[in-house]
Design a protein around this motif. Sequence first.
Motif, PDB file in Angstrom:
ATOM      1  N   VAL A 134      26.897 -17.617 -55.351  1.00  0.00           N
ATOM      2  CA  VAL A 134      26.173 -16.987 -54.240  1.00  0.00           C
ATOM      3  C   VAL A 134      24.667 -17.076 -54.452  1.00  0.00           C
ATOM      4  CG1 VAL A 134      25.740 -14.798 -53.058  1.00  0.00           C
ATOM      5  CG2 VAL A 134      28.076 -15.448 -53.651  1.00  0.00           C
ATOM      6  N   ALA A 135      24.218 -16.799 -55.681  1.00  0.00           N
ATOM      7  CA  ALA A 135      22.788 -16.870 -55.971  1.00  0.00           C
ATOM      8  C   ALA A 135      22.257 -18.293 -55.784  1.00  0.00           C
ATOM      9  CB  ALA A 135      22.525 -16.379 -57.400  1.00  0.00           C
ATOM     10  N   SER A 136      23.036 -19.275 -56.193  1.00  0.00           N
ATOM     11  CA  SER A 136      22.606 -20.667 -56.034  1.00  0.00           C
ATOM     12  C   SER A 136      22.482 -21.051 -54.560  1.00  0.00           C
ATOM     13  CB  SER A 136      23.583 -21.601 -56.738  1.00  0.00           C
ATOM     14  OG  SER A 136      23.631 -21.340 -58.127  1.00  0.00           O
ATOM     15  N   LEU A 137      23.444 -20.612 -53.756  1.00  0.00           N
ATOM     16  CA  LEU A 137      23.389 -20.911 -52.326  1.00  0.00           C
ATOM     17  C   LEU A 137      22.182 -20.261 -51.666  1.00  0.00           C
ATOM     18  CD1 LEU A 137      27.173 -20.575 -51.380  1.00  0.00           C
ATOM     19  CD2 LEU A 137      25.831 -22.685 -51.520  1.00  0.00           C
ATOM     20  N   LEU A 138      21.931 -18.992 -52.027  1.00  0.00           N
ATOM     21  CA  LEU A 138      20.768 -18.313 -51.454  1.00  0.00           C
ATOM     22  C   LEU A 138      19.465 -18.982 -51.879  1.00  0.00           C
ATOM     23  CD1 LEU A 138      21.829 -14.560 -51.875  1.00  0.00           C
ATOM     24  CD2 LEU A 138      21.531 -15.800 -49.724  1.00  0.00           C
ATOM     25  N   ASP A 139      19.396 -19.357 -53.147  1.00  0.00           N
ATOM     26  CA  ASP A 139      18.182 -20.003 -53.628  1.00  0.00           C
ATOM     27  C   ASP A 139      17.981 -21.360 -52.949  1.00  0.00           C
ATOM     28  OD1 ASP A 139      15.925 -20.068 -55.488  1.00  0.00           O
ATOM     29  OD2 ASP A 139      17.004 -21.703 -56.456  1.00  0.00           O
ATOM     30  N   MET A 140      19.056 -22.088 -52.729  1.00  0.00           N
ATOM     31  CA  MET A 140      18.946 -23.381 -52.051  1.00  0.00           C
ATOM     32  C   MET A 140      18.456 -23.197 -50.616  1.00  0.00           C
ATOM     33  SD  MET A 140      21.891 -26.295 -51.539  1.00  0.00           S
ATOM     34  CE  MET A 140      22.920 -25.174 -50.580  1.00  0.00           C
ATOM     35  N   GLN A 141      19.013 -22.203 -49.919  1.00  0.00           N
ATOM     36  CA  GLN A 141      18.570 -21.940 -48.559  1.00  0.00           C
ATOM     37  C   GLN A 141      17.121 -21.472 -48.524  1.00  0.00           C
ATOM     38  OE1 GLN A 141      20.143 -22.565 -45.703  1.00  0.00           O
ATOM     39  NE2 GLN A 141      21.834 -23.478 -46.838  1.00  0.00           N
ATOM     40  N   ARG A 142      16.738 -20.683 -49.531  1.00  0.00           N
ATOM     41  CA  ARG A 142      15.346 -20.204 -49.584  1.00  0.00           C
ATOM     42  C   ARG A 142      14.379 -21.364 -49.751  1.00  0.00           C
ATOM     43  NH1 ARG A 142      11.771 -19.407 -53.433  1.00  0.00           N
ATOM     44  NH2 ARG A 142      13.296 -19.971 -55.051  1.00  0.00           N
ATOM     45  N   ARG A 143      14.743 -22.311 -50.613  1.00  0.00           N
ATOM     46  CA  ARG A 143      13.865 -23.468 -50.821  1.00  0.00           C
ATOM     47  C   ARG A 143      13.762 -24.316 -49.558  1.00  0.00           C
ATOM     48  NH1 ARG A 143      12.856 -24.388 -56.283  1.00  0.00           N
ATOM     49  NH2 ARG A 143      14.065 -23.057 -57.705  1.00  0.00           N
ATOM     50  N   ARG A 144      14.864 -24.469 -48.855  1.00  0.00           N
ATOM     51  CA  ARG A 144      14.834 -25.255 -47.627  1.00  0.00           C
ATOM     52  C   ARG A 144      14.040 -24.555 -46.529  1.00  0.00           C
ATOM     53  NH1 ARG A 144      21.058 -27.516 -46.863  1.00  0.00           N
ATOM     54  NH2 ARG A 144      21.031 -28.970 -48.644  1.00  0.00           N
ATOM     55  N   ALA A 145      14.035 -23.201 -46.561  1.00  0.00           N
ATOM     56  CA  ALA A 145      13.335 -22.452 -45.513  1.00  0.00           C
ATOM     57  C   ALA A 145      11.825 -22.586 -45.637  1.00  0.00           C
ATOM     58  CB  ALA A 145      13.736 -20.979 -45.568  1.00  0.00           C
ATOM     59  N   GLY A 146      11.334 -22.959 -46.816  1.00  0.00           N
ATOM     60  CA  GLY A 146       9.892 -23.113 -47.010  1.00  0.00           C
ATOM     61  C   GLY A 146       9.195 -21.771 -47.058  1.00  0.00           C
ATOM     62  N   GLU A 147       8.184 -21.595 -46.217  1.00  0.00           N
ATOM     63  CA  GLU A 147       7.424 -20.351 -46.165  1.00  0.00           C
ATOM     64  C   GLU A 147       7.788 -19.600 -44.886  1.00  0.00           C
ATOM     65  OE1 GLU A 147       5.574 -19.372 -48.571  1.00  0.00           O
ATOM     66  OE2 GLU A 147       5.669 -21.231 -49.764  1.00  0.00           O
ATOM     67  N   GLY A 148       7.546 -18.267 -44.932  1.00  0.00           N
ATOM     68  CA  GLY A 148       7.770 -17.476 -43.732  1.00  0.00           C
ATOM     69  C   GLY A 148       8.761 -16.350 -43.955  1.00  0.00           C
ATOM     70  N   GLU A 149       9.095 -15.669 -42.872  1.00  0.00           N
ATOM     71  CA  GLU A 149       9.953 -14.498 -42.962  1.00  0.00           C
ATOM     72  C   GLU A 149      11.365 -14.854 -43.423  1.00  0.00           C
ATOM     73  OE1 GLU A 149       9.965 -12.439 -39.294  1.00  0.00           O
ATOM     74  OE2 GLU A 149       7.845 -11.838 -39.400  1.00  0.00           O
ATOM     75  N   THR A 150      11.849 -16.001 -43.003  1.00  0.00           N
ATOM     76  CA  THR A 150      13.195 -16.405 -43.419  1.00  0.00           C
ATOM     77  C   THR A 150      13.274 -16.585 -44.925  1.00  0.00           C
ATOM     78  OG1 THR A 150      13.570 -17.524 -41.312  1.00  0.00           O
ATOM     79  CG2 THR A 150      15.016 -18.120 -43.141  1.00  0.00           C
ATOM     80  N   ALA A 151      12.290 -17.248 -45.480  1.00  0.00           N
ATOM     81  CA  ALA A 151      12.265 -17.447 -46.934  1.00  0.00           C
ATOM     82  C   ALA A 151      12.138 -16.116 -47.654  1.00  0.00           C
ATOM     83  CB  ALA A 151      11.114 -18.367 -47.314  1.00  0.00           C
ATOM     84  N   ASP A 152      11.312 -15.208 -47.120  1.00  0.00           N
ATOM     85  CA  ASP A 152      11.168 -13.887 -47.738  1.00  0.00           C
ATOM     86  C   ASP A 152      12.481 -13.118 -47.688  1.00  0.00           C
ATOM     87  OD1 ASP A 152       8.539 -14.471 -48.239  1.00  0.00           O
ATOM     88  OD2 ASP A 152       7.771 -13.370 -46.481  1.00  0.00           O
ATOM     89  N   ALA A 153      13.184 -13.186 -46.555  1.00  0.00           N
ATOM     90  CA  ALA A 153      14.455 -12.479 -46.433  1.00  0.00           C
ATOM     91  C   ALA A 153      15.489 -13.037 -47.400  1.00  0.00           C
ATOM     92  CB  ALA A 153      14.972 -12.568 -45.007  1.00  0.00           C
ATOM     93  N   LEU A 154      15.514 -14.354 -47.543  1.00  0.00           N
ATOM     94  CA  LEU A 154      16.451 -14.962 -48.479  1.00  0.00           C
ATOM     95  C   LEU A 154      16.093 -14.615 -49.921  1.00  0.00           C
ATOM     96  CD1 LEU A 154      16.861 -18.475 -46.821  1.00  0.00           C
ATOM     97  CD2 LEU A 154      18.616 -16.701 -47.018  1.00  0.00           C
ATOM     98  N   GLN A 155      14.801 -14.539 -50.230  1.00  0.00           N
ATOM     99  CA  GLN A 155      14.373 -14.146 -51.570  1.00  0.00           C
ATOM    100  C   GLN A 155      14.794 -12.704 -51.866  1.00  0.00           C
ATOM    101  OE1 GLN A 155      12.841 -15.819 -54.214  1.00  0.00           O
ATOM    102  NE2 GLN A 155      13.390 -13.903 -55.203  1.00  0.00           N
TER     103      GLN A 155
END
Length: 318
Positions: free
Chosen positions: A136-157
């Motif tokens: 689960v942590a790996s999937l979230l981290d992968m999605q966070r990296r793909r999201a780049g910057e912004g609210e989506t990346a912050d929420a995933l972090q």
Amino acid sequence: MTSIAIGLLATACAAIARFVMDAIVPGAAIFPLIFPAAMIATLFARWPAGATSGTISVLYGWYYLFPVKNSWRFESPAQAVTMGSVVVGVILTVALAEMFRRAVRSAAAERDREVAERDLFLEEFDHRVKNNFTLVASLLDMQRRRAGEGETADALQAALSRVESIARAHRHLYRGSGTAPGSVDMASYLGELCTALSEALFLRGAITLDCYSDHAAIPRDRAVSIGLVVNELVTNAVKHAFPGRDAGRISVRFEATENGWRLTVSDNGTGMSEAKRTKGRDGGMGTRLIDAFARQAHGTVSTQSTAEGTTVTVELEA
């Protein structure tokens, strides 16, 4: 040899007790002490010990005490029946004690087998849960990296930090750190959590995170909730407490009180603006999460904020 030695020791103890009784009441209760001596010897060292104790005690009592002292003869058939009853009683005592001893050993072996199977199951369960957390942590981290910057990346972090906080409590729960079963040592847990937060939030030098915790064995579910509160408060402090500043300090303290425990997360930042206070009173997402996690930990939250910093205190029931 050990069985015989224990049988002789039991016989000697019975003889000493017999001499004491004979000194008080001469000639009374010749045979009763034979039975507990044989039973105890059997329970401690199997049936040979009981047989040794019973045989020596019966022969000694027959020849030296009953029916005729220093003789093997009987004066009446009743005396022979009495001696035969004593022999049968000793045999039954040794047999029953041996059966009981074997039953206990069998039950103990079965218990040890069940404990070993349970430990194997828990080890396998622990391994699978850790793998799931990692996935689960790996999937979230992968999605966070793909999201780049912004609210989506912050929420995933933020979601990633929460998952890692729960996973960390799980590791402490199954690590066997000397706490009670199902409990987590808060000093170790919070220390590791703060270290992970420092690395995840890129705190280096200028902004520091200090952590202190008393040693306390807290049930797993409450420890997870406390860790999530710390995660939210520290993350919020890093994001909002030091606007335009390169230096600052965040402090996490978990201490025992008379009525339970107190969690304090404080910073020396700029404090909360009126807009942030209004948003907090209206129930922003961060505030709702902190309140929810605190309730799960059986705690109540209070916040004090000035121009010198913000302090959030969670009073936890015992």
